[in-house]
Design a protein around this motif. Structure first.
Motif, mmCIF file in Angstrom:
data_model
loop_
_atom_site.group_PDB
_atom_site.id
_atom_site.type_symbol
_atom_site.label_atom_id
_atom_site.label_comp_id
_atom_site.label_asym_id
_atom_site.label_seq_id
_atom_site.Cartn_x
_atom_site.Cartn_y
_atom_site.Cartn_z
ATOM 1 N N LYS A 171 0.835 -1.195 0.000
ATOM 2 C CA LYS A 171 0.000 0.000 0.000
ATOM 3 C C LYS A 171 0.873 1.250 0.000
ATOM 4 O O LYS A 171 1.843 1.338 0.753
ATOM 5 N N HIS A 172 0.536 2.206 -0.842
ATOM 6 C CA HIS A 172 1.252 3.480 -0.859
ATOM 7 C C HIS A 172 0.318 4.579 -1.337
ATOM 8 O O HIS A 172 -0.546 4.343 -2.179
ATOM 9 N N ILE A 173 0.477 5.755 -0.772
ATOM 10 C CA ILE A 173 -0.396 6.894 -1.086
ATOM 11 C C ILE A 173 0.463 8.098 -1.455
ATOM 12 O O ILE A 173 1.466 8.393 -0.782
ATOM 13 N N PHE A 174 0.067 8.786 -2.527
ATOM 14 C CA PHE A 174 0.759 10.009 -2.934
ATOM 15 C C PHE A 174 -0.038 11.233 -2.456
ATOM 16 O O PHE A 174 -1.266 11.230 -2.487
ATOM 17 N N ARG A 175 0.667 12.236 -2.035
ATOM 18 C CA ARG A 175 0.027 13.441 -1.513
ATOM 19 C C ARG A 175 -0.615 14.289 -2.609
ATOM 20 O O ARG A 175 -0.219 14.225 -3.768
ATOM 21 N N SER A 176 -1.547 15.117 -2.211
ATOM 22 C CA SER A 176 -2.207 16.041 -3.130
ATOM 23 C C SER A 176 -1.255 17.162 -3.527
ATOM 24 O O SER A 176 -0.395 17.576 -2.738
ATOM 25 N N HIS A 177 -1.433 17.652 -4.757
ATOM 26 C CA HIS A 177 -0.602 18.764 -5.224
ATOM 27 C C HIS A 177 -0.825 20.023 -4.386
ATOM 28 O O HIS A 177 0.033 20.907 -4.342
ATOM 29 N N LYS A 178 -1.951 20.102 -3.711
ATOM 30 C CA LYS A 178 -2.289 21.309 -2.966
ATOM 31 C C LYS A 178 -1.330 21.559 -1.798
ATOM 32 O O LYS A 178 -0.946 22.703 -1.535
#
Length: 231
Positions: A171-178
């Motif tokens: 499992k891996h999550i990328f952060r929002s550009h914001k």
């Protein structure tokens, strides 16, 4: 997180910043002392002193020098459209949230931010993010990853990080550009102090990650990653 800090400390001992490879162009807006011809020392001097010139100028010429000459991104041409993009980014920087348009140029714009305020802002470079994501994925999996800007290093292209992550099944999550850039800067400030000591500037860790991406990180990937194809 402690495991990541331990690994970073070991890397900082193995790879001295004194051998930092990125040089300062001869047409620098400020005079740089020779400093034993050390790229590392000259870049540190530039980081700590160019901000004084940037704060006093009414034009964006020095910002373009940072992006084009020092940063080597010659494709970012000086024109009214790009002038507006730089100004927009600086406004968003203060508000601590970036639009997608600004984040698409984060590799360029973060260079400007890092010279305006090297205490708080760090360069969000493709090589740096490549190295950081690999280390986070392996040693701090609870920490969300950062979207990697498009890079120009031919060696890093051979091993696409997102493909490796997907094939791992982890499992891996990328952060929002914001908020990715500001959260990245906060993380780099914290880790830099852990690695280099209290009072250390965040750009020290950024320089280390930049240097090790095409060598130590790639070697680690080659050693630890393999793909089996079932026919």
């Amino acid at each position: 997180m402690q495991k990541l800090i331990t690994v970073l400390k070991k890397l900082s001992e193995e790879f001295s910043l004194e051998s930092y490879e990125w040089g300062v162009p001869s047409n620098c807006p400020i005079e740089i002392p020779t400093l034993d011809d050390s790229n590392f020392e000259q870049n540190i001097y530039l980081k700590e002193n160019l901000k004084n010139v940037l704060m006093l100028t009414d034009t964006l010429d020095h910002f373009y020098w940072i992006i084009q000459q020092w940063g080597g991104i010659g494709s970012f041409k000086k024109n009214d459209v790009n002038d507006a993009k730089i100004i927009k980014f600086l406004t968003e920087l203060e508000k601590k949230t970036l639009t997608k348009v600004s984040f698409e140029r984060i590799s360029s714009f973060s260079k400007v931010a890092s010279f305006l305020n090297p205490n708080d802002y760090v360069i969000y470079d493709s090589r740096v993010i490549y190295a950081l994501n690999w280390l986070l994925f392996n040693y701090a999996p609870q920490v969300d990853l950062f979207v990697q800007p498009q890079g120009r290093n031919s060696e890093l292209v051979k091993y696409d990080m997102q493909t490796i992550f997907r094939l791992s099944g982890k499992k891996h999550i990328f952060r929002s550009h914001k908020n990715a850039y500001h959260e990245y800067c906060d993380l780099m400030k914290m880790l830099s102090i852990e690695v280099y000591g209290v009072g250390s500037q965040p750009y020290l860790l950024e320089m280390l990650l930049f240097d090790i991406a095409p060598n130590a990180i790639l070697k680690d990937i080659e050693k630890r990653v393999s793909v089996k194809i079932n026919l």
